[in-house]
Design a protein around this motif. Sequence first.
Motif, mmCIF file in Angstrom:
data_model
loop_
_atom_site.group_PDB
_atom_site.id
_atom_site.type_symbol
_atom_site.label_atom_id
_atom_site.label_comp_id
_atom_site.label_asym_id
_atom_site.label_seq_id
_atom_site.Cartn_x
_atom_site.Cartn_y
_atom_site.Cartn_z
ATOM 1 N N GLN A 1 0.783 -1.227 0.024
ATOM 2 C CA GLN A 1 0.036 0.048 -0.176
ATOM 3 C C GLN A 1 0.909 1.220 -0.123
ATOM 4 N N PRO B 1 -2.500 -1.624 -4.889
ATOM 5 C CA PRO B 1 -3.698 -2.275 -3.805
ATOM 6 C C PRO B 1 -3.492 -4.001 -3.714
ATOM 7 N N GLU C 1 -11.646 0.062 -1.500
ATOM 8 C CA GLU C 1 -10.929 1.238 -1.282
ATOM 9 C C GLU C 1 -9.387 1.009 -1.511
ATOM 10 N N THR C 2 -8.823 0.083 -0.686
ATOM 11 C CA THR C 2 -7.395 -0.091 -0.739
ATOM 12 C C THR C 2 -7.181 -1.456 -1.537
ATOM 13 N N ILE D 1 -9.613 0.624 -8.087
ATOM 14 C CA ILE D 1 -9.053 1.047 -6.606
ATOM 15 C C ILE D 1 -7.918 2.241 -7.136
ATOM 16 N N ARG E 1 -5.085 4.229 -6.586
ATOM 17 C CA ARG E 1 -3.525 3.884 -5.964
ATOM 18 C C ARG E 1 -3.208 4.849 -5.227
ATOM 19 N N ALA F 1 -5.104 6.540 -3.127
ATOM 20 C CA ALA F 1 -5.887 6.010 -1.841
ATOM 21 C C ALA F 1 -4.926 4.942 -0.916
ATOM 22 N N CYS F 2 -4.465 4.082 -1.709
ATOM 23 C CA CYS F 2 -3.590 3.071 -1.145
ATOM 24 C C CYS F 2 -2.405 3.602 -0.405
ATOM 25 N N ALA G 1 -3.708 5.677 2.689
ATOM 26 C CA ALA G 1 -4.038 4.960 3.739
ATOM 27 C C ALA G 1 -2.914 4.472 4.530
#
Length: 122
Positions: free
Chosen positions: A41, A46, A63-64, A86, A88, A90-91, A94
């Motif tokens: 992540q 993802p 989401e991830t 997904i 990326r 957002a990964c 997070a």
Amino acid sequence: HIDYRGLLDRHDLQACLGAGRVLLQTQKWQEAFGLVTIEAQACGTPVIAYDRGANAELIDHGETGYITSPDDIDEIIRVLPNISDIDRRACRKAAEERYDLPAFAKRLEGWLETVLTDTASP
């Protein structure tokens, strides 16, 4: 097709993880912390993983990445086409919000405050 790279240094590992479209994590054991998931992540990749160990806490389903039933290859095959949905970023976000050094320091400070407050109470 398998392209075994052996033990990689940090830079090469990050480059490989970041270049992947998805990390499939199909472990048979209960991984307590999930470092592999967090590393992927952090590289913006993802993760699709079995619901074992820490994965359900680390992956925000849809989401991830995706959490699937343990040992259910058919479920992995069903969610795999959705991996392009997904984000990326957002990964990466997070991983930063939960596991970078400032986030860890804040959690550690909270734990210490709780311990000191609890031991100071009568």
